[in-house]
Design an enzyme around this catalytic site. Sequence first.
Site, PDB file in Angstrom:
ATOM      1  N   LYS A 260       0.856  -1.192   0.000  1.00  0.00           N
ATOM      2  CA  LYS A 260       0.000   0.000   0.000  1.00  0.00           C
ATOM      3  C   LYS A 260       0.889   1.239   0.000  1.00  0.00           C
ATOM      4  O   LYS A 260       1.752   1.395   0.862  1.00  0.00           O
ATOM      5  CB  LYS A 260      -0.911   0.000   1.232  1.00  0.00           C
ATOM      6  CG  LYS A 260      -1.700   1.291   1.432  1.00  0.00           C
ATOM      7  CD  LYS A 260      -2.612   1.249   2.671  1.00  0.00           C
ATOM      8  CE  LYS A 260      -3.236   2.606   2.959  1.00  0.00           C
ATOM      9  NZ  LYS A 260      -4.064   2.626   4.181  1.00  0.00           N
ATOM     10  N   ASP A 265      -2.650  10.267   3.640  1.00  0.00           N
ATOM     11  CA  ASP A 265      -4.029   9.847   3.870  1.00  0.00           C
ATOM     12  C   ASP A 265      -4.688  10.793   4.871  1.00  0.00           C
ATOM     13  O   ASP A 265      -4.514  10.649   6.078  1.00  0.00           O
ATOM     14  CB  ASP A 265      -4.035   8.405   4.411  1.00  0.00           C
ATOM     15  CG  ASP A 265      -5.439   7.922   4.759  1.00  0.00           C
ATOM     16  OD1 ASP A 265      -6.418   8.564   4.316  1.00  0.00           O
ATOM     17  OD2 ASP A 265      -5.542   6.895   5.470  1.00  0.00           O
ATOM     18  N   LYS A 272      -9.964  12.792   8.696  1.00  0.00           N
ATOM     19  CA  LYS A 272      -9.375  12.402   9.978  1.00  0.00           C
ATOM     20  C   LYS A 272      -9.294  13.611  10.897  1.00  0.00           C
ATOM     21  O   LYS A 272      -9.315  14.751  10.420  1.00  0.00           O
ATOM     22  CB  LYS A 272      -7.946  11.874   9.755  1.00  0.00           C
ATOM     23  CG  LYS A 272      -7.859  10.505   9.124  1.00  0.00           C
ATOM     24  CD  LYS A 272      -6.404  10.052   9.026  1.00  0.00           C
ATOM     25  CE  LYS A 272      -6.276   8.715   8.345  1.00  0.00           C
ATOM     26  NZ  LYS A 272      -6.911   7.585   9.052  1.00  0.00           N
ATOM     27  N   ASP A 283       1.732   6.361   5.377  1.00  0.00           N
ATOM     28  CA  ASP A 283       0.746   5.416   4.847  1.00  0.00           C
ATOM     29  C   ASP A 283       1.223   4.760   3.546  1.00  0.00           C
ATOM     30  O   ASP A 283       0.513   3.974   2.937  1.00  0.00           O
ATOM     31  CB  ASP A 283      -0.601   6.132   4.642  1.00  0.00           C
ATOM     32  CG  ASP A 283      -1.789   5.208   4.861  1.00  0.00           C
ATOM     33  OD1 ASP A 283      -1.607   4.146   5.487  1.00  0.00           O
ATOM     34  OD2 ASP A 283      -2.887   5.556   4.400  1.00  0.00           O
ATOM     35  N   ASP A 342     -12.203   7.087   4.304  1.00  0.00           N
ATOM     36  CA  ASP A 342     -10.937   6.852   5.007  1.00  0.00           C
ATOM     37  C   ASP A 342     -10.527   5.364   4.951  1.00  0.00           C
ATOM     38  O   ASP A 342      -9.400   5.026   5.288  1.00  0.00           O
ATOM     39  CB  ASP A 342     -11.062   7.332   6.460  1.00  0.00           C
ATOM     40  CG  ASP A 342      -9.712   7.491   7.133  1.00  0.00           C
ATOM     41  OD1 ASP A 342      -8.693   7.496   6.411  1.00  0.00           O
ATOM     42  OD2 ASP A 342      -9.682   7.631   8.376  1.00  0.00           O
ATOM     43  N   GLU A 344      -9.545   3.674   2.549  1.00  0.00           N
ATOM     44  CA  GLU A 344      -9.114   3.778   1.153  1.00  0.00           C
ATOM     45  C   GLU A 344      -8.091   2.718   0.759  1.00  0.00           C
ATOM     46  O   GLU A 344      -7.987   2.357  -0.410  1.00  0.00           O
ATOM     47  CB  GLU A 344      -8.539   5.188   0.892  1.00  0.00           C
ATOM     48  CG  GLU A 344      -7.055   5.391   1.215  1.00  0.00           C
ATOM     49  CD  GLU A 344      -6.726   5.234   2.686  1.00  0.00           C
ATOM     50  OE1 GLU A 344      -7.657   5.333   3.520  1.00  0.00           O
ATOM     51  OE2 GLU A 344      -5.559   4.994   3.027  1.00  0.00           O
ATOM     52  N   ARG A 346      -7.972  -0.458   1.284  1.00  0.00           N
ATOM     53  CA  ARG A 346      -8.598  -1.656   0.712  1.00  0.00           C
ATOM     54  C   ARG A 346      -9.133  -1.398  -0.694  1.00  0.00           C
ATOM     55  O   ARG A 346      -9.246  -2.306  -1.501  1.00  0.00           O
ATOM     56  CB  ARG A 346      -9.695  -2.168   1.665  1.00  0.00           C
ATOM     57  CG  ARG A 346     -10.789  -1.187   1.927  1.00  0.00           C
ATOM     58  CD  ARG A 346     -11.613  -1.536   3.161  1.00  0.00           C
ATOM     59  NE  ARG A 346     -10.994  -1.105   4.419  1.00  0.00           N
ATOM     60  CZ  ARG A 346     -11.526  -1.312   5.622  1.00  0.00           C
ATOM     61  NH1 ARG A 346     -12.673  -1.959   5.737  1.00  0.00           N
ATOM     62  NH2 ARG A 346     -10.920  -0.899   6.707  1.00  0.00           N
TER      63      ARG A 346
HETATM   64  N1  BES Z   1      -4.045   4.499   6.930  1.00  0.00           N
HETATM   65  C1  BES Z   1      -5.120   4.227   7.794  1.00  0.00           C
HETATM   66  C2  BES Z   1      -4.767   3.227   8.893  1.00  0.00           C
HETATM   67  C3  BES Z   1      -3.764   3.697   9.901  1.00  0.00           C
HETATM   68  C4  BES Z   1      -4.192   4.282  11.070  1.00  0.00           C
HETATM   69  C5  BES Z   1      -2.426   3.489   9.714  1.00  0.00           C
HETATM   70  C6  BES Z   1      -3.271   4.677  12.010  1.00  0.00           C
HETATM   71  C7  BES Z   1      -1.500   3.892  10.660  1.00  0.00           C
HETATM   72  C8  BES Z   1      -1.919   4.466  11.819  1.00  0.00           C
HETATM   73  C9  BES Z   1      -6.308   3.658   7.018  1.00  0.00           C
HETATM   74  O1  BES Z   1      -6.435   4.111   5.727  1.00  0.00           O
HETATM   75  C10 BES Z   1      -7.540   4.041   7.743  1.00  0.00           C
HETATM   76  O2  BES Z   1      -7.811   5.207   7.816  1.00  0.00           O
HETATM   77  N2  BES Z   1      -8.271   3.065   8.250  1.00  0.00           N
HETATM   78  C11 BES Z   1      -9.454   3.314   8.988  1.00  0.00           C
HETATM   79  C12 BES Z   1     -10.513   2.319   8.527  1.00  0.00           C
HETATM   80  C13 BES Z   1     -11.897   2.644   9.008  1.00  0.00           C
HETATM   81  C14 BES Z   1     -12.380   3.922   8.368  1.00  0.00           C
HETATM   82  C15 BES Z   1     -12.816   1.516   8.653  1.00  0.00           C
HETATM   83  C16 BES Z   1      -9.134   3.129  10.465  1.00  0.00           C
HETATM   84  O3  BES Z   1      -8.331   2.270  10.794  1.00  0.00           O
HETATM   85  O4  BES Z   1      -9.663   3.880  11.256  1.00  0.00           O
HETATM   86 ZN    ZN Z   2      -4.685   4.758   4.837  1.00  0.00          ZN
HETATM   87 MN    MN Z   3      -7.500   5.959   5.645  1.00  0.00          MN
END
Ligand code: BES
Ligand code: ZN
Ligand code: MN
Length: 495
Positions: A260, A265, A272, A283, A342, A344, A346
């Site tokens: 990825k 992000d 966020k 990210d 968010d 994204e 996946r």
């Molecule tokens: N890049 C983030 C995940 C992440 C969070 C990586 C903290 C490193 C530190 C990912 O894209 C994300 O935002 N995931 C969300 C998914 C949710 C919206 C279902 C998450 O983990 O909150």
């Molecule tokens: Zn992300």
């Molecule tokens: Mn995200």
Amino acid sequence: MKYKIQKNTKNYFQNNECVIIGIYENKKIKKNILKYNLIIQEIEKYNFNGKINTFLIIKDINTKIKQDYILIGCGKKKKINKNKFKKIIKKSFNIIKQLNYQNILYTLNNLNIKNIYWKIFNIIKIFKNKTYFFQKFKKKKLKQYKNIQINFLPNKKKEYFTIKKYIKKSLYILKGIKICKNICNTPPNICNSLYIYKKIKNKFKNCDVKISCLDKKKMFSLGMNAYLSVNKGSYNKPLIIKLKYNNNKNMLKPIILIGKGITFDCGGISLKTSQNMHHMKYDMSGAASIYGIIYIISKLKLKINVIGILACAENMINGNSTKPGDIITTLSKKTVEIINTDAEGRLILCDVLSYIKKFHPKFVIDIATLTGSCLIALGNKINGLLSNNKKLSNKLIKSSHNSGEYIHQLPLFKKYKKYLKSNIADIKNCTNKSYAGTITAACFLSYFTKKYKWAHIDIAGTAYNTNGATGQPINIIIQFLIEYIKKKKKNEKKI
Ligand code: BES
Ligand code: ZN
Ligand code: MN
């Protein structure tokens, strides 16, 4: 720092201004060591007891050639283990750091731990970690320790070539990890998809890695709408970078590694919060780890057929951004209702996972900072692992054991796949519940990986910490690939 192996075991004291020696609690040291009497004298004088975390610097003022000794306490000989070994090595570094030696004879690689490679790798790793500073953007640079040379001492003559080989191997692996860290630490106003591509192009110039890429236009014509939906609100363009390395013509099916590579992000419209949002430059750590892995594979000339894919894009906001509620048709033709922009990672990964079917992969591993839930579940030292194939996941777990990096499997629980059912599309990109976020994210990906063996590594917890990028899980993957080749070779011999 430079790392060498001492060739001349008889005359070795002459070129080194300093010798580092490990002393166990029983104080026994080899009689053949030069200046034996002086050392014994000093040990008695200062009542040096050899306990861990103790040390004694012996200045040799009697001879013309200046040569000092640093004794490092190693505790009880019978009780030494890998953790204590690392502690001792760290202590030795902290002492070297404060003194001004250029040539150091380093004998701690002879402490009583069986695996010579493990010892050499970990000594150099600790030294490299302690001297790594990302200071490209600092006007005033910190001290670099560039001129210090560490000379390992082989235990027997026979060990000379083994250690020489192990130093080389360790240096390549640690260089790959450094390349990964550097690009992760680079700020997001500089490190975008094109920047990563250019860096790679430069690095693999005269190398047996073939580079190609899919740009926005190509992705559009293929129908990678899930991927493109992520980048819709960004000024910077998305790019899928493919790195092909084939050094085994008998291996017809390639191993495919996907990372990825979201270079920033912000969450998109599902924005966020601002606290720690700057961490989202990391990210792209999955993609950066693929870069490092392919670099190492090519330097070690592993007999293997691998395709590395860096899925690069940016998740930003403008009037054209994807909205929560949008429905897109993925490359697989499955439709996805985007509940949360968010989620994204996946979305870019699902299209890449469909795209790579055409390469007929032996198996596929994706590496992604996919879910914040992984940090909640496993903390910042353990990578998450989810897989549709028991053999593959078991091998990955086994390879992690000596790598210094940790991995723990979570179940790809089929019942949770249902949570992703949508009323108006085939599936949605995340659940309404915040439970089991790492598992449901992998469940989403599993809709697209039915045709091959697949493992997913969630590095959201491990890819970075307060000191910056870590380079995880590069060493797990490298150890895994080395063991995979070994096993293949063995099986070929059987037939
Ligand atoms: N890049 C983030 C995940 C992440 C969070 C990586 C903290 C490193 C530190 C990912 O894209 C994300 O935002 N995931 C969300 C998914 C949710 C919206 C279902 C998450 O983990 O909150
Ligand atoms: Zn992300
Ligand atoms: Mn995200």
